[in-house]
Design an enzyme around this catalytic site. Structure first.
Site, PDB file in Angstrom:
ATOM      1  N   HIS A 224       0.848  -1.187   0.000  1.00 10.52           N
ATOM      2  CA  HIS A 224       0.000   0.000   0.000  1.00 10.52           C
ATOM      3  C   HIS A 224       0.887   1.241   0.000  1.00 10.52           C
ATOM      4  O   HIS A 224       2.025   1.208   0.449  1.00 10.52           O
ATOM      5  CB  HIS A 224      -0.945   0.029   1.211  1.00 10.52           C
TER       6      HIS A 224
ATOM      7  N   HIS B 190       1.008   5.204   1.245  1.00  6.84           N
ATOM      8  CA  HIS B 190       0.397   6.230   2.091  1.00  6.84           C
ATOM      9  C   HIS B 190       0.325   7.546   1.314  1.00  6.84           C
ATOM     10  O   HIS B 190       1.333   7.972   0.724  1.00  6.84           O
ATOM     11  CB  HIS B 190       1.241   6.480   3.342  1.00  6.84           C
TER      12      HIS B 190
HETATM   13  P1  5GP Z   1       2.205   0.369   7.274  1.00  2.60           P
HETATM   14  O1  5GP Z   1       2.676   0.579   8.687  1.00  2.60           O
HETATM   15  O2  5GP Z   1       2.069  -1.107   6.969  1.00  2.60           O
HETATM   16  O3  5GP Z   1       2.980   1.099   6.230  1.00  2.60           O
HETATM   17  O4  5GP Z   1       0.770   1.016   7.217  1.00  2.60           O
HETATM   18  C1  5GP Z   1      -0.386   0.403   7.675  1.00  2.60           C
HETATM   19  C2  5GP Z   1      -1.415   1.482   7.877  1.00  2.60           C
HETATM   20  O5  5GP Z   1      -2.697   0.893   7.861  1.00  2.60           O
HETATM   21  C3  5GP Z   1      -1.304   2.239   9.201  1.00  2.60           C
HETATM   22  O6  5GP Z   1      -1.170   3.630   8.930  1.00  2.60           O
HETATM   23  C4  5GP Z   1      -2.596   1.905   9.936  1.00  2.60           C
HETATM   24  O7  5GP Z   1      -3.096   3.012  10.658  1.00  2.60           O
HETATM   25  C5  5GP Z   1      -3.524   1.520   8.803  1.00  2.60           C
HETATM   26  N1  5GP Z   1      -4.530   0.520   9.129  1.00  2.60           N
HETATM   27  C6  5GP Z   1      -4.308  -0.680   9.727  1.00  2.60           C
HETATM   28  N2  5GP Z   1      -5.465  -1.375   9.816  1.00  2.60           N
HETATM   29  C7  5GP Z   1      -6.429  -0.584   9.251  1.00  2.60           C
HETATM   30  C8  5GP Z   1      -7.833  -0.759   9.049  1.00  2.60           C
HETATM   31  O8  5GP Z   1      -8.449  -1.766   9.396  1.00  2.60           O
HETATM   32  N3  5GP Z   1      -8.496   0.256   8.422  1.00  2.60           N
HETATM   33  C9  5GP Z   1      -7.844   1.399   8.007  1.00  2.60           C
HETATM   34  N4  5GP Z   1      -8.596   2.329   7.387  1.00  2.60           N
HETATM   35  N5  5GP Z   1      -6.524   1.588   8.195  1.00  2.60           N
HETATM   36  C10 5GP Z   1      -5.831   0.608   8.810  1.00  2.60           C
END
Ligand code: 5GP
Ligand code: ZN
Length: 142
Positions: A101, A103
């Site tokens: 994903h 951001h």
């Molecule tokens: P990463 O740390 O893997 O780059 O980003 C994961 C992101 O997903 C985090 O910013 C976290 O807040 C978001 N996130 C995790 N679970 C969920 C969810 O169930 N719904 C939404 N909308 N965001 C999520």
């Protein structure tokens, strides 16, 4: 290409509801539940790729185009002063959900979101050493 235990596969498919700001056949863009700033969103491909290194070239090319267009819309709609695209790969880099994903993070003057880094010191020798390591490592078409 889905992973039935993956939360972002379920969100991308609409099986788990989310605040969706964009959807097409390839992607869903949702608002992050733990936002760095107002409007922080996640661009999620509907196909399951664990991280950047597993991403197909065709998907990779589409992602930046989509991110660019949505970021431009968000920046205007939210009156943001700047914008960060952030993409984490691996636990050491802060990845917590192992479905690729991107951001999309609108920035506002004085928002104090801790996204930038503290520049470290380096030397000409270290730069030369790192350059040689990377240039000398040719495994595929990178
Ligand atoms: P990463 O740390 O893997 O780059 O980003 C994961 C992101 O997903 C985090 O910013 C976290 O807040 C978001 N996130 C995790 N679970 C969920 C969810 O169930 N719904 C939404 N909308 N965001 C999520
Ligand atoms: Zn997934």
């Amino acid at each position: 290409m889905k992973d039935c235990n993956c939360i972002f596969c379920k969100i991308a498919d609409g099986e788990i509801p989310s605040a969706t700001i964009y959807e097409d056949e390839d992607f869903r863009v949702i608002l992050d539940l733990g936002p760095a700033t107002r409007g922080h969103a996640l661009l999620i491909p509907k196909d399951h790729y664990p991280d950047l290194f597993e991403l197909e070239d065709e998907a990779a090319a589409k992602i930046l185009v989509r991110a660019k267009r949505i970021a431009a819309r968000m920046k205007k709609a939210l009156g943001a002063d700047g914008f960060n695209l952030v993409q984490n790969n691996g636990e050491a880099a802060g990845q917590t959900v192992f479905h690729f994903h991107m951001h999309l993070i609108p920035r506002y003057r004085e928002d104090h979101a801790g996204i930038l880094w503290e520049p470290q010191k380096t030397t000409a020798e270290e730069l030369e050493e790192v350059k040689t390591l990377i240039q000398g490592y040719q495994e595929d078409n990178g």
